[in-house]
Design a protein around this motif. Structure first.
Motif, PDB file in Angstrom:
ATOM      1  N   LYS A 152       4.359  10.309  -6.820  1.00  0.00           N
ATOM      2  CA  LYS A 152       5.380  10.654  -7.806  1.00  0.00           C
ATOM      3  C   LYS A 152       4.736  10.998  -9.153  1.00  0.00           C
ATOM      4  O   LYS A 152       5.141  11.954  -9.828  1.00  0.00           O
ATOM      5  N   ARG A 153       3.712  10.223  -9.543  1.00  0.00           N
ATOM      6  CA  ARG A 153       3.001  10.508 -10.797  1.00  0.00           C
ATOM      7  C   ARG A 153       2.325  11.877 -10.743  1.00  0.00           C
ATOM      8  O   ARG A 153       2.329  12.633 -11.717  1.00  0.00           O
ATOM      9  N   GLN A 154       1.746  12.197  -9.575  1.00  0.00           N
ATOM     10  CA  GLN A 154       1.086  13.494  -9.421  1.00  0.00           C
ATOM     11  C   GLN A 154       2.113  14.628  -9.508  1.00  0.00           C
ATOM     12  O   GLN A 154       1.842  15.685 -10.109  1.00  0.00           O
ATOM     13  N   LYS A 198       0.833  -1.209   0.000  1.00  0.00           N
ATOM     14  CA  LYS A 198       0.000   0.000   0.000  1.00  0.00           C
ATOM     15  C   LYS A 198       0.866   1.257   0.000  1.00  0.00           C
ATOM     16  O   LYS A 198       0.587   2.218  -0.714  1.00  0.00           O
ATOM     17  N   LYS A 199       1.922   1.260   0.823  1.00  0.00           N
ATOM     18  CA  LYS A 199       2.825   2.407   0.893  1.00  0.00           C
ATOM     19  C   LYS A 199       3.525   2.619  -0.445  1.00  0.00           C
ATOM     20  O   LYS A 199       3.648   3.746  -0.919  1.00  0.00           O
ATOM     21  N   SER A 200       3.968   1.527  -1.055  1.00  0.00           N
ATOM     22  CA  SER A 200       4.637   1.609  -2.348  1.00  0.00           C
ATOM     23  C   SER A 200       3.696   2.189  -3.403  1.00  0.00           C
ATOM     24  O   SER A 200       4.087   3.044  -4.197  1.00  0.00           O
ATOM     25  N   LYS A 201       2.433   1.749  -3.410  1.00  0.00           N
ATOM     26  CA  LYS A 201       1.456   2.289  -4.360  1.00  0.00           C
ATOM     27  C   LYS A 201       1.215   3.770  -4.110  1.00  0.00           C
ATOM     28  O   LYS A 201       1.112   4.558  -5.051  1.00  0.00           O
ATOM     29  N   GLN A 205       2.105  17.522 -12.316  1.00  0.00           N
ATOM     30  CA  GLN A 205       2.114  18.934 -11.927  1.00  0.00           C
ATOM     31  C   GLN A 205       3.275  19.669 -12.594  1.00  0.00           C
ATOM     32  O   GLN A 205       3.106  20.803 -13.071  1.00  0.00           O
ATOM     33  N   ALA A 206       4.435  19.030 -12.676  1.00  0.00           N
ATOM     34  CA  ALA A 206       5.599  19.649 -13.330  1.00  0.00           C
ATOM     35  C   ALA A 206       5.309  19.885 -14.812  1.00  0.00           C
ATOM     36  O   ALA A 206       5.679  20.926 -15.368  1.00  0.00           O
TER      37      ALA A 206
END
Length: 170
Positions: A150-152, A141-144, A156-157
């Motif tokens: 990171k995707r968000q 769950k933490k990894s997901k 955003q970048a």
């Protein structure tokens, strides 16, 4: 005209059919080991082994000491079956014995039901290496969550880059 009260025949369960075939092979292997035994003690050992033992040890190749459990037993330990894992199918406790155990637990006399006969239900087991422990579930769950964050950040970048006017930069 007499009305019949026969129950409609059920469609054969493919898991049960497969288990019956495996059981016949296990019984033959057990007999072969008993016949080829070097001593009467060894022959007696092989004759005393159950079909389930033969299935687990020689057909499913479960290592000695490997923990096995049903779906509900693993769930009670806060474990989760890994996606795509297939159960090991063996014979369960006869229904008559199950009824007797339940009655004994309640302090009642054993039922004398002959309706069940010696019907053996199937039992679906999973090995310990087919399940995720509570710690592994939390880590997953933490990894997901980390990957989602990171995707968000990347999205955003990219949005921030789109917003920059290139004429001002050049």
């Amino acid at each position: 005209m007499e009305a019949t009260t026969e129950k409609p025949k059920r469609k054969p369960n493919p898991n049960r059919e497969k288990l019956l075939l495996l059981s016949a092979d296990a019984k033959a292997l057990k007999s072969q080991f008993a016949d080829e035994a070097d001593s009467p003690e060894d022959a007696e050992y092989w004759e005393s082994q159950t079909i389930n033992f033969m299935l687990l040890k020689y057909f499913y190749k479960v290592p000695d000491g490997m923990e096995l459990g049903t779906f509900h037993q693993w769930k009670a330990k806060n474990c989760m079956i890994k996606k795509g894992e297939k159960a090991l199918v063996i014979w369960g406790q006869p229904l008559r014995a199950q009824k007797a155990d339940k009655a004994e637990a309640k302090g009642e006399p054993s039922p004398e039901d002959e309706d069940f006969g010696d019907y053996f239900p199937m039992c679906f087991l999973f090995r310990a290496d087919q399940v995720l422990t509570a710690e592994e579930i939390e880590a997953e769950k933490k990894s997901k969550a980390d990957r989602r964050e990171k995707r968000q950040q990347i999205a955003q970048a990219i949005e921030d880059l789109k917003a920059v006017e290139l004429d001002l930069v050049l």
